[in-house]
Write an enzyme that holds these catalytic residues in place. Sequence first.
Site, short mmCIF file in Angstrom:
data_model
loop_
_atom_site.label_atom_id
_atom_site.label_comp_id
_atom_site.label_asym_id
_atom_site.label_seq_id
_atom_site.Cartn_x
_atom_site.Cartn_y
_atom_site.Cartn_z
CG HIS A 147 -5.28 3.89 0.58
ND1 HIS A 147 -4.89 2.57 0.44
CD2 HIS A 147 -6.56 3.93 0.15
CE1 HIS A 147 -5.89 1.87 -0.07
NE2 HIS A 147 -6.93 2.66 -0.25
CG ASP A 181 -2.29 0.57 0.96
OD1 ASP A 181 -2.33 1.80 0.72
OD2 ASP A 181 -3.30 -0.14 1.00
CB SER A 200 -9.11 0.01 -0.45
OG SER A 200 -9.76 1.23 -0.19
#
Length: 479
Positions: A176, A144, A355
């Site tokens: 994120h 990520d 996600s």
Amino acid sequence: MTGQMGDTAKRLLTAFFALALLITALPGTSWTAPMDADLGAGDYALVQVAHGTASAVAAKAAAAGATDVAALDKLDIVTAHLSSQAAEAVRRDGRVRFVASDSLVTAAGGFSADTKPSAGVAAIDAPQAWGSSTGRGVTVALMDTGIAAHPDLAGSVLARVDFVNDGTLQLDPAGHGTFVAGLIAAHGSSFKGVAPDAKLVSLRVLDGNGNGSLHAVLAAFDWLLAHRVEYRIKVLNLSFGARQTSSYQQDLLAAVVESAWFAGVTVVAAAGNGEPLPGSVATPGADPFILTTGSLDDQGTAGTGDDRESVFSGRGPTLDGFVKPDVLAPGEHVVSLRASDDPTLSEYTRMTGTSVSSAMAAGVSALVLQLHAWYTPTQVKGAIVAGSRKVWGSKTPGLLADNPLWASPARVNVGLVPSSLLLNFLASSGVDVGSGGTSWEGISWEGISWEGLTWEGISWEGISWNSLSWESVAWEEVR
């Protein structure tokens, strides 16, 4: 560290580009390499060259007037802004195979500022599971944007490895990865992830804008295969994806996720936030072996009767005709950790997208593996599918955390055939895939020394190239 690239080289593998057939120019023959019709003078170009010639071709291109030139020797590719004169010189070089235009991919959107309610982990009954399992003894790896230091993750992150190498001093410049990590393993007094006692490994493959390169992803998979035993990595979460453009049999992303799957790592991938149309599941989530997670709207309640599949969540069938995603999990307006050093901001924020859903399924995988450490990835997937529940109006079941701990694993992945790219990769790496128990159904995957294999050394010819992007949506457009 492998995978070091400058600003120019980072953009290389975000291109969607068709490889031409390899044609070797004979001495004395006139050779003009094929060139992408969309490539104009001065555009950023991706030049595939014969093995071992990238540096020489780069020097020739620079001498002919190309700028911003970079040679990627491991990939046999040169990147540059080509003037008309430089383009002509490059095309007439017998070592050049194909000249393609670049296609940059950027993340669309950011975090949600809305205050719409979400039950989050309570919607999958995670608190009910904690009396039996909290993910202790299981490590989840995340490919990520990184994982920032956050009090709710204190002591959880065992290792951080950066494959982007963009010079940032921030552990997670995008936030994120930190958000995803919180949903998996946060253990704060007021907020807990699905598996609060699980450990984490951060494999940073996406930059501060959410852009990724295939080269960085391959390097991360090499690291994962080499260190999975050392760090007790049993689960891998992937919250990025690309549009599926070819069968999984020829998709490099599918091949690398299968290598982790057969090495004993349960791979969980996001279905993608493309559109509610058949064939919109992103790769590598389109691979039939792994656990693919789509999004549902929990309507802000822990009860399941009002849950609905999210409009934006990617749907199958895949190009190969497989039903995907495998499960749905909350993915709208969900709360998790914010990556910020600003004391005036809350330590928590909201996000919408598959996600988010993928992170919840990764957490449940860790819960299952604490109680059933001997389970293969296929058994983990089977237990999660068997322990799921009906979502009104959808053929895809909803994720639960407690039921899979006790459910007898469903028969999943029956009759599937591994990626031909993976089998070819193993064969080229000296693994006998045709005899001695390594023919598909009876293959002894645990007998393969995965630590000695490297994806970065593969032959690039014949590969289906896919652009990579953070699979997030434009949050402000989600309703």
